[in-house]
Enzyme design. Sequence first.
Site, PDB file in Angstrom:
ATOM      1  CB  SER A  75      45.752 -12.415  29.598  1.00  0.00           C
ATOM      2  OG  SER A  75      45.575 -13.726  30.046  1.00  0.00           O
ATOM      3  CB  THR A  86      42.599 -17.808  35.075  1.00  0.00           C
ATOM      4  OG1 THR A  86      41.406 -18.026  34.311  1.00  0.00           O
ATOM      5  CG2 THR A  86      42.443 -16.578  35.933  1.00  0.00           C
ATOM      6  CD  GLU A  87      42.125 -19.175  29.543  1.00  0.00           C
ATOM      7  OE1 GLU A  87      42.864 -19.475  30.508  1.00  0.00           O
ATOM      8  OE2 GLU A  87      41.454 -20.005  28.908  1.00  0.00           O
ATOM      9  CG  ASN A  88      39.294 -14.969  33.430  1.00  0.00           C
ATOM     10  OD1 ASN A  88      40.091 -15.882  33.611  1.00  0.00           O
ATOM     11  ND2 ASN A  88      38.427 -14.609  34.344  1.00  0.00           N
TER      12      ASN A  88
END
Lengths: 216, 237
Positions: A94, A52-54
Site C-alpha cells: 500500500s 485507502t492506505e489500509n
Amino acid sequence: MNTVERKGWSRNEMAQKAAQDIPDGSYVNLGIGMPELIADHVPEDIEVVYHTENGLLGMGPVPEAGQEDIELINAGKKYVTATKGACFFHHADSFTMIRGGHLDISVLGALQVCEKGDLANWSTGKPGAIPAVGGAMDLVAGVKNVWVITDHVTKVGQFKLVNACSFPLTGKGVVDRVYTNLAVIEVTGEGLKVREMAPGITFEYLQEQTEPTLIQ
Amino acid sequence: MINKLVRSDAEAVADIHDGATVMIGGFGEAGSPIELIHRLIDLGSKNLTVVSNNTGSGNVGIAALIENRQVAKMICSFPRSTNSVVFPELYRAGEIELELVPQGTLAERIRAGGAGIPAFYTPSSVNTPLAEGKEIREFDGQAYVLEYGIKADFSLVKCHTADRYGNLTYHATARNFSPLMCTAATTTIVQAKHIVEAGEIDPEAVVTPGIFVNRVVHISDPEHESILVANGERYPR
C-alpha cells in the site's frame, strides 16, 4: 474567542470543486473527514479508483445497513465496500503505491498551509495532545499531486493560509493546490495564486482572510 | 512431519516473556487478534514493547493490554481513535512511552526487519519533528531520512484460513500489517478462523507462506472489538 461567520462555498460545494478537477482514470487517496466528501461528487462519466492506505484499491461507497463487513473498512475505520475490480494488499504494498509515486492525487485536510506549500495537519503541538500521524507524511512525500481541502480560516477566524506554519510540519513544500470555502488557490513558485473565488467573495476580502500576499 | 497447529490460544502465547517485543496485527479492529491478546492478558507478561498501528479502543484488546499495565512502550502511527481512552490517559500521565512512526515507515521498518535489511532511507517525515536527530542523506538532490528495521520476539496475527504448514490467507482489509509482521518475529503466532487440509489453499492464493509462521490456533468464532466496545465490555471481565 468568538466564532466567525462562514462565507462562500458549503463543504459539499468545496468537495464538488475538487471532484471536478480529478482527471478520468486517476488513482486517488482521500484523507479522513472533508476529503471523503469528494467521492460523492465525482461526475458519473469518469472513472476514479480510490485507494485507502489500509490495503484496498477500488474502495466503493458506504454499504447498505446490515451489509457491513467488520473487516472491510477505510483509513478512517469506517465501513466501506470494494468495487468490481478491487484488490486487497498488505501495508508495504500500500505504501509502495503511495511513496513510490504510483498514486495520482492525495487530498488531505490541513491545520495550516504556508505560501511555499508547507503543510501542517497532524499535530497542534500542544502539551497533552496525543500526537498521531497515520499515513499523512508518506502521502505528501510520494503522491504526484497533493491537494488540501479546508475551511479558509479557523472557527475563530485565525489564518490557516499562513506565511510560515507554526504547527509541526507534515511535509515541506508539498502542497500543490488548496480548496477552501472562499477560493481555489494554486501553490506556485511565486506564491499563492487565486484560480477561482466563491460567488460574492471579493479579492480584497479573500486577502484579508489570508496571511501571505495573494496573486490575483 | 510439520504441524504448526496448537491446541489452544493459551498454549500458543504461553512463552511470551516479560520485556518481549510483540508485534500485533490489525488496523483498528480489522485483523486484530483479540483472542491472542486476551490470552496475553491472562498470562500477565509485563514490560512489553508493542508494535501495532493503533492503541486499541474501549477496554478490550490492545487497550485492555495497555490498561493492565503490561505495555511499557508503544511503537505506532496513530495512538488515538474515537473510542480510545486508555492510552491517552496513561500517556498524559507519563506512564507509557510512545514512539510515533509514520504509517508507511512503520510498515517498511517491519518489512525490513523481516527481510534482513537493517536500515533504509525514506522521504517520509523529512523536515518534520519525526525526523529530528536522525541521519539525513541526499540522493539525486532529494533529502531522505535513515530509518531502522524492527524485529520482534513474537508476532500475534489473525488470519482467515490456515493449513498445518502455516500458509495463510486473509479477509479484506484485515490483512494490513499482518503479512509483514509474520516475517519479522522470532515466533509468529496466528489465530485462524478456518483450518484446512494441506493443499486446500490454492498455492497461487497464499498470502503468507508457511515458513514465516510458527504456531496456528483455530479460533472459529472470534469476538469483534467494536461489538465488545459498544456493549461496554472490559477485559479481564
